[in-house]
Design an enzyme around this catalytic site. Structure first.
Site, PDB file in Angstrom:
ATOM      1  N   HIS A 266      42.872 -12.179 -22.789  1.00  0.00           N
ATOM      2  CA  HIS A 266      42.044 -12.023 -24.001  1.00  0.00           C
ATOM      3  C   HIS A 266      40.752 -12.811 -23.785  1.00  0.00           C
ATOM      4  O   HIS A 266      40.026 -12.567 -22.834  1.00  0.00           O
ATOM      5  CB  HIS A 266      42.890 -12.516 -25.192  1.00  0.00           C
ATOM      6  CG  HIS A 266      42.363 -12.215 -26.562  1.00  0.00           C
ATOM      7  ND1 HIS A 266      41.308 -11.371 -26.808  1.00  0.00           N
ATOM      8  CD2 HIS A 266      42.769 -12.653 -27.794  1.00  0.00           C
ATOM      9  CE1 HIS A 266      41.088 -11.298 -28.121  1.00  0.00           C
ATOM     10  NE2 HIS A 266      41.963 -12.075 -28.739  1.00  0.00           N
ATOM     11  N   HIS A 309      40.365  -2.675 -20.470  1.00  0.00           N
ATOM     12  CA  HIS A 309      40.504  -3.033 -21.879  1.00  0.00           C
ATOM     13  C   HIS A 309      41.591  -2.174 -22.496  1.00  0.00           C
ATOM     14  O   HIS A 309      41.703  -0.991 -22.166  1.00  0.00           O
ATOM     15  CB  HIS A 309      39.181  -2.807 -22.631  1.00  0.00           C
ATOM     16  CG  HIS A 309      39.145  -3.535 -23.932  1.00  0.00           C
ATOM     17  ND1 HIS A 309      39.681  -3.015 -25.078  1.00  0.00           N
ATOM     18  CD2 HIS A 309      38.667  -4.765 -24.248  1.00  0.00           C
ATOM     19  CE1 HIS A 309      39.522  -3.894 -26.057  1.00  0.00           C
ATOM     20  NE2 HIS A 309      38.922  -4.961 -25.586  1.00  0.00           N
ATOM     21  N   ASP A 367      33.292  -9.361 -21.236  1.00  0.00           N
ATOM     22  CA  ASP A 367      33.435 -10.699 -20.675  1.00  0.00           C
ATOM     23  C   ASP A 367      32.981 -10.796 -19.230  1.00  0.00           C
ATOM     24  O   ASP A 367      32.717 -11.893 -18.737  1.00  0.00           O
ATOM     25  CB  ASP A 367      34.885 -11.172 -20.823  1.00  0.00           C
ATOM     26  CG  ASP A 367      35.149 -11.552 -22.258  1.00  0.00           C
ATOM     27  OD1 ASP A 367      34.189 -11.986 -22.913  1.00  0.00           O
ATOM     28  OD2 ASP A 367      36.283 -11.384 -22.739  1.00  0.00           O
TER      29      ASP A 367
END
Ligand code: CMC
Length: 428
Positions: A266, A309, A367
């Protein structure tokens, strides 16, 4: 109201079970399975692959099309025209603020940035080398101890002031955890600065040297805050809702969200990206290919961090905006030749061309780029997930407030039990 029904036929049951089907304003219809318990049946969905845990009007994601809407507004438009504080108002209250509402909200956030002086003592209990995420979990949970007078979660006024306190104080606590780590004195917030500028100031300023805030960094920071602000029912938001469903106070709930965010699958992924680039080390073609091969090998736990994802199976719309910001920051810094960035660019290219990644729709996620930007701006790797937590606090508190404002039940999943059935304790 349900206008359609689903019929479930189960071997061994006398008659089929009728279940209501509801439609939201967008996204898949949902089958209301709450009645199944009375029939002696549970649904089974580890990892929540097809389970809606709640109704929500905050964020909508279409993972196939790469769409992310907050209160109906596309993330790309918000990133271009809005700012983090305005977006926070909208996430919390449902609509974009008028000019007067914005001024008032912004002033409230600006004037709640300072933390109680006693809170600074909490930090001293940690080792200097403590990970800032562990400091954040503890200190944010501890905030509840300072606001006993405003913890009646049934009152809208109390919920609102807690939300403002959290949004305003998170950057201060985050920067304090960094300063503690590197052995420098804490900086008090400067309320003449905007949200992103203030954070950079508290992170980088020290009493010995003047610190000038680079406007490119401040803009990039605000974008990072905006792009991470909310993401519907992800693992940490669901954790906050679950904790909140017990009636726990908002500071404890946000602390539980911080803990869930920390994992590398995460929010911990941005830190993991940089650790992975360090591990790869050498930017030769052979070496990079070796790591790509490892990521594809089922017997090797190594994964390409920052790729893939659960929901976005085409592209991550946040990553698109973040990539633009990444290019802006790198151009400002003239960092085109940095070997680590070269590895990142090469990984991105190989993964986008390699059959394994194409077939599984594994694209660089937000990210991947945020890690690169933060590194370029001089933010230490162990602060990356902390910055994600600062941004996501508004999403968490908005979901918590949405849940508490309506009628809700304690979150209590059931299980498929696969242990021993009853047996007798051995007689002596
Ligand atoms: N590198 C290599 N293979 C991967 C990766 C990766 N990063 N991600 C998924 N796969 C493979 C996986 O092995 C599986 O292959 P197969 O079908 O042959 O068994 C397939 O792709 C599907 O993956 P999955 O694990 O079923 O997908 P998931 O939805 O359960 O997991 C994920 C999603 C994000 C946890 C995972 O892609 C991952 O661990 N990525 C790296 C960590 C990361 O970047 N996380 C940040 C997510 S964005 C920030 C946020 O919202 O928190």
């Amino acid at each position: 109201m349900a206008d359609r029904k689903a019929t479930l036929t189960v071997d061994g049951l006398e008659k089929p079970i009728e279940l209501p089907v509801y439609s939201g304003t967008a996204g898949p219809d949902v089958i209301d399975v709450r009645g199944l318990g009375a029939e002696g049946l549970f649904t089974f969905d580890p990892g929540f692959m097809a389970t809606s845990s709640c109704e929500s009007a905050i964020t909508y994601i279409d993972g196939g099309k790469g769409v992310l809407l907050h209160r109906g507004y596309p993330i790309e438009q918000l990133a271009e025209h809005s700012n983090f504080v305005e977006m926070s108002y909208m996430l919390l209250f449902g609509e974009l603020p008028t000019e007067a509402q914005y001024k008032d909200f912004e002033a409230r956030v600006r004037t709640h940035t300072m933390v109680h002086e006693q809170l600074a003592n909490f930090f001293k209990g940690f080792r200097r080398d403590a990970h800032p995420m562990s400091i954040l979990c503890g200190v944010v949970g501890g905030l509840a101890a300072f606001y006993h007078d405003h913890l009646d979660i049934t009152k809208q006024e109390d919920r609102e002031i807690s939300a403002i306190r959290l949004i305003a104080k998170m950057p201060t606590i985050a920067a304090m955890s960094h300063k503690y780590n590197i052995g420098q004195p804490f900086n008090y917030p400067r309320n003449d600065l905007n949200y992103a500028e203030n954070f950079l100031y508290m992170m980088f300023s020290n009493p010995c040297e003047p610190y000038e805030i680079n406007p490119v960094y401040a803009k990039a920071m605000d974008r990072i805050f905006m792009l991470h602000a909310d993401h519907e029912q992800n693992a940490s938001t669901s954790t906050v809702r679950l904790a909140g469903s017990t009636g726990a106070n908002p500071f404890a709930c946000i602390s539980s969200g911080i803990a869930a965010l920390w994992g590398p699958a995460h929010g911990g992924a941005n830190e993991a990206v940089l650790n992975m680039l360090d591990e790869i080390g050498d930017d030769s073609e052979d070496n990079i290919q070796r790591f790509i091969d490892r990521a594809k090998d089922k017997d090797d736990p190594f994964k390409l961090m920052g790729f893939g994802h659960r929901v976005y199976r085409n592209f991550d719309p946040r990553a698109k905006v973040m990539k633009e910001t990444c290019d802006e920051v790198l151009a400002e810094l003239g960092l085109g030749d940095d070997p680590q960035l070269k590895i990142a660019k090469r990984l991105e290219q190989i993964a986008l061309e390699d059959e394994y990644f194409i077939e599984r729709k594994l694209y660089p996620n937000v990210d991947f780029y945020s890690g690169i930007i933060l590194k370029a701006m001089g933010i230490p790797t162990n602060m990356f997930t902390v910055i994600f937590a600062v941004s996501r606090t508004i999403g968490w508190i908005s979901h918590w407030n949405e849940m508490i404002s309506e009628s809700y039940k304690i979150g209590r999943p059931r299980q498929m039990y696969i242990g021993h059935t009853q047996r007798d304790y051995p007689a002596e």
